[in-house]
Write a protein that holds these residues in place. Sequence first.
Motif, PDB file in Angstrom:
ATOM      1  N   SER A 166     -13.405   4.847   4.012  1.00 34.73           N
ATOM      2  CA  SER A 166     -12.469   5.358   3.016  1.00 34.73           C
ATOM      3  C   SER A 166     -13.186   6.213   1.974  1.00 34.73           C
ATOM      4  O   SER A 166     -12.694   7.279   1.580  1.00 34.73           O
ATOM      5  CB  SER A 166     -11.758   4.187   2.330  1.00 34.73           C
ATOM      6  OG  SER A 166     -10.949   4.629   1.266  1.00 34.73           O
TER       7      SER A 166
ATOM      8  N   THR B 226       0.360   2.794   9.264  1.00 39.86           N
ATOM      9  CA  THR B 226      -0.145   3.016   7.919  1.00 39.86           C
ATOM     10  C   THR B 226      -0.410   4.497   7.651  1.00 39.86           C
ATOM     11  O   THR B 226      -0.205   4.974   6.526  1.00 39.86           O
ATOM     12  CB  THR B 226      -1.430   2.205   7.677  1.00 39.86           C
ATOM     13  OG1 THR B 226      -2.397   2.521   8.684  1.00 39.86           O
ATOM     14  CG2 THR B 226      -1.144   0.715   7.725  1.00 39.86           C
ATOM     15  N   SER B 227      -0.852   5.237   8.673  1.00 38.85           N
ATOM     16  CA  SER B 227      -1.061   6.678   8.502  1.00 38.85           C
ATOM     17  C   SER B 227       0.261   7.393   8.276  1.00 38.85           C
ATOM     18  O   SER B 227       0.368   8.285   7.421  1.00 38.85           O
ATOM     19  CB  SER B 227      -1.774   7.253   9.727  1.00 38.85           C
ATOM     20  OG  SER B 227      -3.072   6.728   9.854  1.00 38.85           O
TER      21      SER B 227
ATOM     22  N   ARG C 284      -9.095   4.550   5.904  1.00 40.01           N
ATOM     23  CA  ARG C 284      -8.593   5.631   5.147  1.00 40.01           C
ATOM     24  C   ARG C 284      -7.439   5.358   4.343  1.00 40.01           C
ATOM     25  O   ARG C 284      -6.497   4.956   4.812  1.00 40.01           O
ATOM     26  CB  ARG C 284      -7.995   6.412   6.039  1.00 40.01           C
ATOM     27  CG  ARG C 284      -7.641   7.571   5.408  1.00 40.01           C
ATOM     28  CD  ARG C 284      -7.483   8.097   6.441  1.00 40.01           C
ATOM     29  NE  ARG C 284      -6.847   9.064   6.152  1.00 40.01           N
ATOM     30  CZ  ARG C 284      -7.156  10.094   6.111  1.00 40.01           C
ATOM     31  NH1 ARG C 284      -8.090  10.270   6.470  1.00 40.01           N
ATOM     32  NH2 ARG C 284      -6.527  10.895   5.785  1.00 40.01           N
ATOM     33  N   PRO C 285      -7.638   5.788   2.972  1.00 40.94           N
ATOM     34  CA  PRO C 285      -6.915   5.677   2.801  1.00 40.94           C
ATOM     35  C   PRO C 285      -5.850   5.434   3.420  1.00 40.94           C
ATOM     36  O   PRO C 285      -5.867   6.243   4.211  1.00 40.94           O
ATOM     37  CB  PRO C 285      -6.849   7.084   2.599  1.00 40.94           C
ATOM     38  CG  PRO C 285      -7.770   7.718   2.487  1.00 40.94           C
ATOM     39  CD  PRO C 285      -8.057   7.236   2.719  1.00 40.94           C
ATOM     40  N   LEU C 286      -4.714   3.465   2.683  1.00 41.63           N
ATOM     41  CA  LEU C 286      -4.056   3.545   3.955  1.00 41.63           C
ATOM     42  C   LEU C 286      -4.466   4.870   4.458  1.00 41.63           C
ATOM     43  O   LEU C 286      -4.268   5.831   3.790  1.00 41.63           O
ATOM     44  CB  LEU C 286      -2.578   3.530   3.785  1.00 41.63           C
ATOM     45  CG  LEU C 286      -1.938   2.174   3.749  1.00 41.63           C
ATOM     46  CD1 LEU C 286      -0.477   2.299   3.672  1.00 41.63           C
ATOM     47  CD2 LEU C 286      -2.349   1.220   4.751  1.00 41.63           C
TER      48      LEU C 286
ATOM     49  N   ASN D 258      -9.474  -1.452  -1.237  1.00 40.52           N
ATOM     50  CA  ASN D 258      -8.985  -0.856   0.004  1.00 40.52           C
ATOM     51  C   ASN D 258      -9.725  -1.431   1.213  1.00 40.52           C
ATOM     52  O   ASN D 258      -9.145  -1.658   2.274  1.00 40.52           O
ATOM     53  CB  ASN D 258      -9.164   0.660  -0.023  1.00 40.52           C
ATOM     54  CG  ASN D 258      -8.014   1.360  -0.723  1.00 40.52           C
ATOM     55  OD1 ASN D 258      -7.013   0.729  -1.065  1.00 40.52           O
ATOM     56  ND2 ASN D 258      -8.148   2.646  -0.942  1.00 40.52           N
TER      57      ASN D 258
ATOM     58  N   ARG E 103       0.826  -1.213   0.000  1.00 41.10           N
ATOM     59  CA  ARG E 103       0.000   0.000   0.000  1.00 41.10           C
ATOM     60  C   ARG E 103       0.855   1.256   0.000  1.00 41.10           C
ATOM     61  O   ARG E 103       0.504   2.259  -0.641  1.00 41.10           O
ATOM     62  CB  ARG E 103      -0.940  -0.012   1.216  1.00 41.10           C
ATOM     63  CG  ARG E 103      -1.999   1.080   1.171  1.00 41.10           C
ATOM     64  CD  ARG E 103      -2.920   0.899  -0.015  1.00 41.10           C
ATOM     65  NE  ARG E 103      -3.795   2.038  -0.227  1.00 41.10           N
ATOM     66  CZ  ARG E 103      -4.121   2.529  -1.406  1.00 41.10           C
ATOM     67  NH1 ARG E 103      -3.648   1.976  -2.496  1.00 41.10           N
ATOM     68  NH2 ARG E 103      -4.919   3.562  -1.521  1.00 41.10           N
ATOM     69  N   SER E 104       1.991   1.243   0.701  1.00 39.72           N
ATOM     70  CA  SER E 104       2.880   2.409   0.713  1.00 39.72           C
ATOM     71  C   SER E 104       3.404   2.698  -0.687  1.00 39.72           C
ATOM     72  O   SER E 104       3.449   3.852  -1.136  1.00 39.72           O
ATOM     73  CB  SER E 104       4.045   2.173   1.676  1.00 39.72           C
ATOM     74  OG  SER E 104       3.588   1.990   2.998  1.00 39.72           O
TER      75      SER E 104
ATOM     76  N   ILE F 211       0.533   4.173  -2.814  1.00 40.72           N
ATOM     77  CA  ILE F 211       0.205   5.578  -2.517  1.00 40.72           C
ATOM     78  C   ILE F 211       1.227   6.510  -3.155  1.00 40.72           C
ATOM     79  O   ILE F 211       0.869   7.549  -3.735  1.00 40.72           O
ATOM     80  CB  ILE F 211       0.126   5.796  -0.993  1.00 40.72           C
ATOM     81  CG1 ILE F 211      -1.112   5.102  -0.430  1.00 40.72           C
ATOM     82  CG2 ILE F 211       0.085   7.282  -0.664  1.00 40.72           C
ATOM     83  CD1 ILE F 211      -1.202   5.140   1.071  1.00 40.72           C
TER      84      ILE F 211
ATOM     85  N   SER G  97       1.418   6.622   4.858  1.00 43.06           N
ATOM     86  CA  SER G  97       0.638   7.359   3.861  1.00 43.06           C
ATOM     87  C   SER G  97       1.194   8.769   3.685  1.00 43.06           C
ATOM     88  O   SER G  97       1.407   9.232   2.553  1.00 43.06           O
ATOM     89  CB  SER G  97      -0.828   7.416   4.292  1.00 43.06           C
ATOM     90  OG  SER G  97      -1.572   8.220   3.409  1.00 43.06           O
TER      91      SER G  97
ATOM     92  N   GLN H 107       3.145  10.073   0.334  1.00 46.55           N
ATOM     93  CA  GLN H 107       2.668  11.227  -0.417  1.00 46.55           C
ATOM     94  C   GLN H 107       3.775  12.267  -0.584  1.00 46.55           C
ATOM     95  O   GLN H 107       3.933  12.856  -1.660  1.00 46.55           O
ATOM     96  CB  GLN H 107       1.464  11.840   0.285  1.00 46.55           C
ATOM     97  CG  GLN H 107       0.213  10.981   0.194  1.00 46.55           C
ATOM     98  CD  GLN H 107      -0.954  11.571   0.957  1.00 46.55           C
ATOM     99  OE1 GLN H 107      -1.284  12.736   0.789  1.00 46.55           O
ATOM    100  NE2 GLN H 107      -1.574  10.784   1.804  1.00 46.55           N
TER     101      GLN H 107
END
Length: 445
Positions: free
Chosen positions: A346, A143-144, A442-444, A120, A22-23, A26, A147, A151
């Motif tokens: 999400s 995960t937050s 959420r999103p990861l 997701n 997932r990382s 993103i 994310s 980004q």
Amino acid sequence: MSSTTYREVFAVPAFRVLFLSRSIAIAADTLRIVALSVLVFTATGSAWLSAVTFGIGFLPQVLGGALFGSLSDRLKPRPLIVGGYAAECAAALVLALLPLPTWACLVLVAAVAVGTPVFNGASSRLVADVLTGDAYVLGRSLTSMASGGAQLLGLAVGGVAVGALGPQHALLLTAACHLGAALIVRIGLADLPALPSAGGGAVRQSWSTNATLLADPWVRRLLLLQWLPSAFVVGAEALMVAYASTRGFPAAAVGLLMACSPLGMLVGQLVIGRLVPPDLRTRLVAPLVLLLGLPPVAFAFDPPLVVCGALMVASGAGFAYSLGLQRAFVDAVPERGRGQAFGLLSTGLMTLQGVGPAVFGALASLTAPRWAVALAGVTTVTTALLVPPSRFLLDPGAVNTGRGKEAHDGQHAVTRRGAHVPDLDTRTPQPAGGAGAEGDRRPLG
């Protein structure tokens, strides 16, 4: 100090696979947004179309979450997640290699975005399956943080890649990243079964489950608490370009201000997730919502650039308020529809984060950017009124709903999910156990 450590969370093989894939995805999504926005602006010269391109992957998720959310639970998670990343890869290849008109590019990205809540949701359900108790909260913290970091990396690499390679070749890099994420899941994740279906069509079940979730006052309150503050603050963040312009800040200040909030989010998630005891996290939900909203209010007074950056860092740290809601949300949603519940969460996050900038951008055009930023902060602060007493977040049996009573009369939801982390060897298929017989956000996200 939390009794669970990040090392213990990463010791769970399935979580490592989902976290890494997932990382990467993103970062790839962020790179695609930058590259495609440049491509569209170069082709059309339209700032409006470029802005639409930036957000085209958000709003269509409403359709996917509303119509197909139940597939998160009805289908086997590994092929579903692999299929999602493969679709992202294929779309990036088409955008990079075929000379499509602008409208066709936007339609393609929107079509792929419809499926985002589905895979997701499946990924988030698996995280809740393999992590129990405080390990789940730390997993969400990780995960937050990932994310925000992904980004930032995507934005940084995106600018360099587009400048060095051109937007088409940057899109090829995006496709390669999504392909890598798909292969990581295909090779590393066990082929777990789907959850038992309640019967009926996928669309009907999706509508029915969403209606049931939103009709529950406790679930609805927890959803709104995770949707609204984020939407309002993102509205403030989206105005940093206009605000910096009206203040006469140097061009480099725009990137600085936009990076400050993700930086604060990383720090807040680390401190609150790792150093604060679980019961204290729930008591800090309201103060952290205030920390999220109060700094943007100060923009009404036109502080110096350095102070603006510090304010955005502080506001970003307030995003850690969501960690105090994670266990309560998992306890509140029904086991059989948990994947769809996380897909709904999400979907709401992504949709409202697309609506927030539009609303506060319109206000900025009617007044001034500083007043719109400040108003976004004020509205965020008011959402602290939604925060329930901490005892409700700590004990699902204290909530006067059918699920809360069931959990209280039978056994606590954490115990119901299993007193141990299941040994999900990522190479050998295992039953979807460990959560009793149940099969996660959420999103990861």
